[in-house]
Each structure stands twice: as structure tokens, then as C-alpha cells.
Design a protein around this motif. Structure first.
Motif, mmCIF file in Angstrom:
data_model
loop_
_atom_site.group_PDB
_atom_site.id
_atom_site.type_symbol
_atom_site.label_atom_id
_atom_site.label_comp_id
_atom_site.label_asym_id
_atom_site.label_seq_id
_atom_site.Cartn_x
_atom_site.Cartn_y
_atom_site.Cartn_z
ATOM 1 N N CYS A 1 0.858 -1.186 0.000
ATOM 2 C CA CYS A 1 0.000 0.000 0.000
ATOM 3 C C CYS A 1 0.897 1.241 0.000
ATOM 4 O O CYS A 1 2.105 1.126 0.162
ATOM 5 C CB CYS A 1 -0.883 0.000 1.237
ATOM 6 S SG CYS A 1 0.069 -0.079 2.757
ATOM 7 N N GLU A 2 0.305 2.407 -0.168
ATOM 8 C CA GLU A 2 1.131 3.608 -0.327
ATOM 9 C C GLU A 2 1.975 3.907 0.908
ATOM 10 O O GLU A 2 3.096 4.384 0.794
ATOM 11 C CB GLU A 2 0.255 4.812 -0.691
ATOM 12 C CG GLU A 2 -0.311 4.669 -2.095
ATOM 13 C CD GLU A 2 -0.640 5.985 -2.772
ATOM 14 O OE1 GLU A 2 -0.908 6.958 -2.047
ATOM 15 O OE2 GLU A 2 -0.626 6.033 -4.017
ATOM 16 N N CYS B 1 -9.754 -0.082 1.123
ATOM 17 C CA CYS B 1 -9.717 -0.098 -0.351
ATOM 18 C C CYS B 1 -10.431 -1.314 -0.937
ATOM 19 O O CYS B 1 -10.674 -1.360 -2.135
ATOM 20 C CB CYS B 1 -8.282 -0.092 -0.854
ATOM 21 S SG CYS B 1 -7.287 1.221 -0.217
ATOM 22 N N ASP B 2 -10.702 -2.325 -0.124
ATOM 23 C CA ASP B 2 -11.395 -3.516 -0.626
ATOM 24 C C ASP B 2 -12.905 -3.380 -0.553
ATOM 25 O O ASP B 2 -13.634 -4.273 -0.976
ATOM 26 C CB ASP B 2 -10.983 -4.751 0.197
ATOM 27 C CG ASP B 2 -9.501 -5.012 0.142
ATOM 28 O OD1 ASP B 2 -8.968 -5.049 -0.968
ATOM 29 O OD2 ASP B 2 -8.885 -5.158 1.204
ATOM 30 N N ARG C 1 -6.594 -9.768 -1.440
ATOM 31 C CA ARG C 1 -6.996 -8.383 -1.194
ATOM 32 C C ARG C 1 -6.229 -7.462 -2.127
ATOM 33 O O ARG C 1 -5.004 -7.412 -2.074
ATOM 34 C CB ARG C 1 -6.691 -7.992 0.255
ATOM 35 C CG ARG C 1 -7.587 -8.623 1.249
ATOM 36 C CD ARG C 1 -7.208 -8.201 2.628
ATOM 37 N NE ARG C 1 -5.840 -8.603 2.961
ATOM 38 C CZ ARG C 1 -5.306 -8.496 4.181
ATOM 39 N NH1 ARG C 1 -6.020 -7.989 5.150
ATOM 40 N NH2 ARG C 1 -4.078 -8.874 4.415
ATOM 41 N N LYS C 2 -6.965 -6.720 -2.937
ATOM 42 C CA LYS C 2 -6.306 -5.808 -3.877
ATOM 43 C C LYS C 2 -5.596 -4.677 -3.136
ATOM 44 O O LYS C 2 -4.761 -3.982 -3.696
ATOM 45 C CB LYS C 2 -7.343 -5.193 -4.816
ATOM 46 C CG LYS C 2 -7.963 -6.163 -5.780
ATOM 47 C CD LYS C 2 -7.241 -6.156 -7.114
ATOM 48 C CE LYS C 2 -7.965 -6.968 -8.163
ATOM 49 N NZ LYS C 2 -8.237 -8.348 -7.780
ATOM 50 N N SER C 3 -5.945 -4.466 -1.871
ATOM 51 C CA SER C 3 -5.414 -3.312 -1.150
ATOM 52 C C SER C 3 -3.960 -3.486 -0.735
ATOM 53 O O SER C 3 -3.229 -2.511 -0.647
ATOM 54 C CB SER C 3 -6.274 -3.038 0.081
ATOM 55 O OG SER C 3 -6.410 -4.214 0.839
#
Lengths: 314, 237
Positions: free
Chosen positions: A103-104, B167-168, A227-229
Motif C-alpha cells: 500500500c502507499e 480499499c477492498d 486483497r487488492k489493497s
């Protein structure tokens, strides 16, 4: 979890760091962003007497374009690379892999050098000391058996860097400096292919620079995760196209990425190559999803990445 | 809470009535003042009342209890009848899912949740509860599950036990349907639990409908969903 006791030293030049390495007879770990090292220390998977901080080496914090190469210092953060316009314009596959890394918050902390040299991971390895004592030590911890595949002789932990795949597909090279001097090599040569010791670097060597040939390329990065995050890749494919040739790198399965060079990009050629990816992928149940599935997805993502890059070309 | 506040107010009113020389029924509280409704000139600061109570060694402190009218003899197996709760809240969840037919990955572009929570005392808090329920039940049905190897839990950490992060999360429409409960405090019932009870069913139904087949295990990780997609194709053949 609490960090173990160690001495902390900060180096201001590469020579400084190597001097410290020699001073402490090699019982050291180099620290850059720390996003990989800190959890390893907390889990007691690494127990150095001294941690040498490389963040103060300012020479390694620059990106320069010169003589047909883009040279990236190992201390540049992933976030800074993502903001770089040359990378966006010339190396879309690299930009996408940076975007897909964690993540960022972690991108701002993690450096490209540390990202490339992150340790391999396994669901039975990256655990607390108590957990591992209860389960029994595996090959990577110095034990006698593999906890994932009973009877296995070699460690099959996964190398999880996203950016290594993109850089391999871009034919990047790396420069390392160690007690024995300086050398340069293609980035795929830093891998030993062994899960228990994934890098073919000499003791004390520091990765200082990454160099990418400045040629405009088309590319795509495909990553599978729950999880795409934030998650690490379960399997990932980086594809970079230059004219009618493609260099494709498959990672996330096993201790080293696999490289495929394609000449000609006809549909048959791509499908054939994706089949061999499936055959080559030696997945074992050392992540949260089943190995059969990850093996299959290696082929699917391979086709996807190439097709996505081809579409971009039009 | 409401009963406790009422009891505390009663203590304040008693002291103020005595000090102002008016009957207790004539006392009102507003803007940190205690005053007589008959003659608003008669007033004093609330803080004085509190100080007075403290000086009398009887500081304003109150408790209150509330117990709903339920049948205490009710039991799930041996005596499954009788009033089980003081009131009943209702909710509906509607999930929209997209499934990648090649990888089995599920994305949830949109989630609609409607909830009868009685009176929404703090609507933003109710929406927050509803959104939390969509996370803990809805998205969790796709990602969260324990993995075991013999007796060893393989994912005892938040990297491998995958709680969905901000974000999910899908776009959520949280619709509050107010109804004034005759017994609950200020007419309230509860906030969010009813969504928590059916958000995963909505995801499950959507996946079942999309794949054309039934399944019997959560979480709906891509490997399992891909199997469903393929089984579904076979069943319709």
C-alpha cells in the motif's frame, strides 16, 4: 512483538558500510526501508549482532538518465519511483508493478533495493518464534524437514517482489559492491534458485544501483492476490514488449522468478508459451490459496499480461 | 442509559426546587440553567446545583436498568417458543458481484443495505454500523477464513487472515428505515446487527446466481469460485 537486542550503526558511504561489515565480522544485517527486515527481526528469523543503516548514503537516493540508461539508486523509495515521469512514459510494466506493491504507506517507506532483496516467504516460515517452536523448524530455519511438503529436500518458499519481475522483463542490470570489490550483472543473476538462501550475492555485498536501458516499451503487470489493497502476490506476471519480441517474467511461485523470451507474438506462440509456464510453475501449498489453482493461474496471467501489453501497443 | 439520566435529572430537580422555593413539577432545565417555568426569573446555574449536591456529600450520581419483556424460559432446542426479544429489527442486503471467469476473483461494485433500526438517534453512527456490517459479513465472506494444518493455525496474523481493508470495500448505499419502537429508548431498536446477519447471505446468493450453482463453504476465495464457475457450466449443459 518486541525487537531483539542489537547494535545500530549508520553508514554515510558504501565504503563505510562495508568497513562496518568487516569490523563486526559479518554478523550484521543491512537496513534500508526496513519493511522486510523489521518483521524478520521481530519474529527472530534473523538475529544479527549489528544492524547497519544504509538510509544515510545519499549517493544511493538519486535517479539519473544518462548514456542510454536510467540509473536508480537502491535507496530510492517505491513511492518516489512511482512519481517519476520517465518511468511512467518509458516503462509502463515497472510503473504498474510499483503500483501493485503493498500500500502507499509502505511504498513511502520501502526502497527499491530492499524490495529486490526481500527474503522469500512461506506460510509456515514467516511466523512467531513460539509458533515455529511448536511446529518444528523447517529447512529454511536450519531444521531437517520441510513443513509444507513432507520429505522435500529443498526449500520451495516464494520470492514475492513485484518489482523484480518488471525489472527482469525490462532487461535491467544491477551493480553490487562488497568487500571483494564491485561487479555488475543482469538482475536475474542475483537469484540462486534456493529457497533457503535466495540470493547469489557474496557475503557483505550491497546492491547499490539498478540500471534500465532507456528504450520506450509497452508492458503490463498482472498480479493475483486475495486483497487488492495490500497483499503479496500469489502469482504474478510482468510482460514487456519491444517491437515483435517479448520478455516475460513469472514470479510469486518458488524462490526465483522465471524468464521467458518470445520471438514473434502470434496467438499460437503466446498460448504455447503460457502452457509451458503452467508446466514450469512448481507451486506447493505454502500460501493461503491452493497450489493447483496458483499453477493454473500462472498460465492465465501470462496470456493476460501479453494481451494487455499488445492492446496498449495499438 | 436513558433511565439513569432520568434518575440523575430527578436528583437535580429536587435540589433546585428546594433552593428556588418552587414545586418540583415547575422546574425545567435548559442552556445549563435550572429555572421555574411559572416564573423564569427564578433560576440558577446547573453547576451550582451540582456543587450544592457535592457539598451535601450526595453528588449527582445515578444508575438505571432496563430489561425487555422476554420469556426467560425460552430455550433454542427444548422450548423454542415464547417471546425471545423485546423488539425486532429488520434489514435487507442487496449485493452486486462481478466474477472474473478465468481467475474466479470476485469484485463487489455495489452493495445496498436497508435497515429498520427504530429511531436513528445518530444517523451517521447507524450508517457506520451498517457499513461495518457489510465489511465484517459481506466482504469477509470473500476473504476471511482460518487455515489449519493439523492443530496448527496457519494464519494467526492479519497478513494471512485477510480482513478486508478500506480499499477492498464496495460502494455502499446505506438506507435507514425509521420506525418508532414503543419500548426502546427514544423509540430506538439497534443499529447494524441485522445487516451483519444477512450481508453474507446476499453475497452468497449473488455468487450462486452468477455461477448457476450452489456451494457449502466460506470464504469465497478465487480458487473455490473458479471451481463453482466450472461446475455451473457443466450443470447447465
Amino acid at each position: 512483538m518486541i525487537l531483539p537486542d542489537f547494535e545500530y550503526r549508520k553508514a554515510e558511504t558504501v565504503a563505510d558500510a562495508i568497513g562496518l561489515y568487516n569490523e563486526f565480522a559479518g554478523n550484521v544485517r543491512y537496513l534500508a526501508g526496513g519493511t522486510d527486515l523489521m518483521p524478520l527481526l521481530k519474529h527472530r528469523l534473523s538475529t544479527p549482532a549489528v544492524v547497519i543503516d544504509l538510509k544515510g548514503i545519499l549517493d544511493l537516493s538519486t535517479i539519473t538518465a544518462q548514456d542510454g540508461w536510467l540509473t536508480i539508486g537502491a535507496n530510492v523509495t517505491l513511492f518516489a519511483l512511482k512519481q517519476n515521469q520517465t518511468i511512467r512514459d518509458y516503462f509502463p510494466v515497472f510503473y504498474q508493478s510499483l503500483e501493485a506493491t503493498a500500500c502507499e504507506t509502505l511504498q513511502m517507506r520501502g526502497t527499491i533495493g530492499g524490495n529486490l532483496l526481500q527474503d522469500t516467504r512461506c506460510i509456515e516460515y514467516n511466523k512467531s518464534n513460539d509458533w515455529r517452536v511448536a511446529r518444528g523448524f523447517c529447512l529454511k530455519m536450519g531444521g531437517k524437514t520441510c513443513n509444507v511438503v513432507p520429505g522435500a529436500r529443498v526449500c520451495l518458499s516464494n520470492y514475492c517482489s513485484d518489482n523484480a519481475l518488471a525489472l527482469i522483463s525490462l532487461s535491467a542490470t544491477v551493480k553490487v559492491i562488497g568487500p571483494g570489490g564491485e561487479r555488475a550483472m543482469a538482475i536475474e543473476e542475483i537469484f540462486s534458485g534456493k529457497g533457503s538462501k535466495p540470493f547469489a550475492l557474496e557475503p557483505g555485498e550491497i546492491l547499490t544501483h539498478i540500471r534500465i536501458p532507456m528504450e520506450k516499451s509497452k508492458g503490463a503487470y498482472e498480479k493475483l492476490r486475495v486483497r487488492k489493497s495490500i497483499d503479496y502476490p500469489l502469482v504474478a506476471v510482468a510482460a514487456c514488449l519491444k517491437e515483435d519480441n517479448a520478455r516475460i517474467c513469472v514470479g510469486g511461485i518458488g524462490p526465483a522468478p522465471r524468464v521467458y523470451d518470445l520471438k514473434g507474438l502470434g496467438t499460437d506462440r503466446v498460448v504455447d508459451a503460457s502452457r509451458s509456464t503452467y508446466a514450469d510453475a512448481k507451486a506447493v501449498s505454502n500460501t493461503t490459496l491452493s497450489p493447483e489453482y496458483r499453477k493454473r493461474m500462472a498460465g492465465v496471467l501470462f496470456r493476460r499480461a501479453v494481451n494487455k501489453a499488445l492492446k496498449e501497443e495499438k | 442509559m436513558k433511565v439513569a439520566c432520568e434518575n440523575a435529572r430527578q436528583q437535580i430537580v429536587a435540589i433546585a426546587a428546594e433552593k428556588l422555593g418552587v414545586p418540583e413539577a415547575d422546574i425545567a432545565l435548559k442552556d445549563r440553567l435550572v429555572y421555574s417555568m411559572e416564573n423564569p426569573e427564578k433560576k440558577m446555574r446547573l453547576s451550582w446545583v451540582v456543587r450544592e449536591a457535592f457539598a451535601r456529600a450526595q453528588p449527582i450520581a445515578a444508575t438505571g436498568t432496563f430489561f425487555p419483556h422476554i420469556d426467560l424460559k425460552r430455550e433454542w432446542i427444548s422450548r423454542p417458543w415464547g417471546q425471545m426479544a423485546g423488539t425486532f429489527s429488520y434489514a435487507t442486503s442487496v449485493a452486486e458481484v462481478a466474477i472474473d471467469p478465468e481467475t474466479g476473483e470476485i469484485t463487489v461494485p455495489h452493495f445496498t443495505a436497508a435497515h429498520d433500526c427504530g429511531r436513528a438517534i445518530n444517523p451517521m453512527a447507524v450508517e457506520g454500523q451498517m457499513e461495518g456490517s457489510v465489511q465484517q459479513a459481506g466482504m469477509a465472506a470473500i476473504t476471511e477464513g482460518n487455515l489449519w494444518d493439523g492443530g496448527h493455525l496457519l494464519n494467526p496474523d492479519l497478513l494471512d487472515y485477510k480482513v478486508p481493508l478500506a480499499c477492498d470495500m464496495p460502494e455502499i448505499d446505506a438506507i435507514i428505515v425509521e420506525s418508532i419502537d414503543p419500548v426502546g429508548p427514544f423509540g430506538a431498536k439497534e443499529g447494524g446487527i441485522a445487516i451483519r446477519m444477512n450481508a453474507y447471505s446476499a453475497i452468497a446468493c449473488a455468487v450462486s446466481q452468477a455461477t448457476g450453482t450452489l456451494f457449502k463453504e466460506f470464504p469465497l476465495t478465487p480458487d473455490k469460485v473458479l471451481e463453482l464457475v466450472e461446475n455451473g457450466k457443466e450443470e447447465t449443459r
